[in-house]
Design an enzyme around this catalytic site. Structure first.
Site, short mmCIF file in Angstrom:
data_model
loop_
_atom_site.label_atom_id
_atom_site.label_comp_id
_atom_site.label_asym_id
_atom_site.label_seq_id
_atom_site.Cartn_x
_atom_site.Cartn_y
_atom_site.Cartn_z
N LEU A 68 55.20 -1.20 -8.03
CA LEU A 68 54.60 -0.39 -6.98
C LEU A 68 54.19 -1.33 -5.86
CD1 LEU A 68 52.21 2.05 -8.93
CD2 LEU A 68 54.48 2.58 -8.01
N ASP A 69 54.27 -0.86 -4.62
CA ASP A 69 53.78 -1.66 -3.51
C ASP A 69 52.30 -1.95 -3.71
OD1 ASP A 69 56.25 -1.59 -2.34
OD2 ASP A 69 55.76 0.05 -0.96
N ARG A 70 51.84 -3.02 -3.11
CA ARG A 70 50.44 -3.44 -3.28
C ARG A 70 49.45 -2.34 -2.90
NH1 ARG A 70 47.85 -8.97 -0.62
NH2 ARG A 70 45.78 -8.80 -1.57
N THR A 92 49.99 0.87 -2.82
CA THR A 92 50.21 2.12 -3.55
C THR A 92 49.46 2.10 -4.87
OG1 THR A 92 52.43 2.28 -2.59
CG2 THR A 92 51.96 3.65 -4.51
N ARG A 151 58.38 5.84 2.15
CA ARG A 151 57.81 5.47 3.44
C ARG A 151 58.85 5.50 4.55
NH1 ARG A 151 55.05 -0.14 1.86
NH2 ARG A 151 54.42 -0.10 4.07
#
Length: 332
Positions: free
Chosen positions: A146-148, A150, A248
């Site tokens: 997961l993105d930081r 998120t 996104r």
């Protein structure tokens, strides 16, 4: 058989035979583990210049390793560093307390926003390093990312069978991943799909940028409206494919970027949302389900309090927002 290393000429070159625990892993992620202490920018330079090879052939950063592959790693000098003091105890506790499921194969957390999935790019300790610090006697591997910024469901494997089994399901596209996100503006449809190919570029230093491009990889996201707010819509996004930054970029592509998205979003709206209390990207991994070896798994994580609090404020103060008309008019 685990990944094993042998040395070959020229002196310092390593020939690594890939074991099943790295089957399906991206080569850049594998190198970050195999070359601990080497800056991410150097790893990408080694790949870009063809010094890293798989079975004798040049490899790209997104090349996925297969058990039995022979990975050539060139000699790399690493500056001597001070002894690692380990991650802060507060961060270790935050991740250890976020566990929502565990069995013999998997461990699942509700990842807090602000914690990366793994270390790198200036991040000393990600969720996997923090969990390993909390459980030093256990074998843990990161299955996906997961993105930081998120938050939400993040799955780790405790066994090789769990790791390779779930990674195989991800590659086959049989894993369900759903997110909650806040879209800026008012999409004209409550339910729609975005089918637009995505092309990823790795900038100098390892930063990833993604854009819609005809020569990109096929990418599909299913959006469904959950709630309406002034100037924004709370949406459920279900992944048809699992590309980097997919939700996104697809949201920005149709003219309705995600609230709080500093990379692909609307700066003016982000500033207004920030003044109303939104301090990060409004994207939360709310659900993930899959089947491995005949057993069905399903994990859910509720929306975090900071996002719920912001929606409460937006419902009242958001009536003053006036999003640019040209960004509110779309076929989607």
């Amino acid at each position: 058989m685990q990944t094993v290393t042998s040395h070959d000429a020229p002196q310092g070159v390593r020939q690594v035979e890939i074991g099943p625990e790295r089957d399906g892993q991206r080569i850049d992620n594998a190198l970050m583990t195999l070359l601990k202490g080497v800056p991410k920018s150097m790893i990408y330079r080694l790949l870009r210049t063809g010094q890293v090879r798989v079975n004798g052939k040049r490899a790209k950063p997104d090349t996925r390793l297969i058990a039995g592959d022979t990975l050539r790693i060139p000699p790399v000098r690493v500056a001597e560093r001070a002894p690692d003091q380990g991650p802060p105890s507060g961060m270790v506790s935050a991740v250890a307390d976020a566990v929502i499921f565990e069995d013999k194969h998997f461990l699942v957390i509700d990842k807090p926003s602000g914690i990366a999935s793994h270390g790198g790019s200036g991040v000393s300790h990600g969720a996997i390093e923090l969990l390993r610090a909390a459980r030093p006697q256990e074998h843990l591997e990161l299955v996906h990312r997961l993105d930081r910024d998120t938050s939400g469901v993040l799955v780790f494997a405790k066994t090789r069978a769990g790791l390779t089994g779930l990674q195989a399901e991800i590659r086959a596209g049989t894993v369900t991943k759903q997110y909650l996100c806040l879209m800026v503006g008012h999409p004209s449809k409550a339910k729609f799909d975005v089918n637009a190919p995505l092309l990823k570029s790795v900038m100098q230093g390892g930063e990833r940028m993604v854009r819609v491009a005809d020569n990109g990889k096929p990418s599909l996201t299913f959006f469904r409206e959950m709630e309406q707010y002034p100037g924004a819509r709370l949406m459920q996004a279900t992944l048809g494919t699992g590309r980097t930054h997919q939700i996104r970029v697809h949201a920005a592509h149709i003219g309705h970027p995600l609230a709080g998205d500093a990379k692909y979003g609307d700066k003016d709206m982000n500033k207004r949302f920030r003044e109303m209390g939104l301090q990060r990207l409004f994207l939360h991994a709310s659900h993930m389900s899959f089947e491995v070896d005949g057993r069905a798994y399903s994990f859910s994580a509720p929306m975090p309090d900071d996002l719920k609090d912001f929606l409460d404020v937006l419902a009242v103060k958001g009536k003053r927002l006036r999003y640019l008309q040209e960004k509110s008019r779309t076929d989607f």
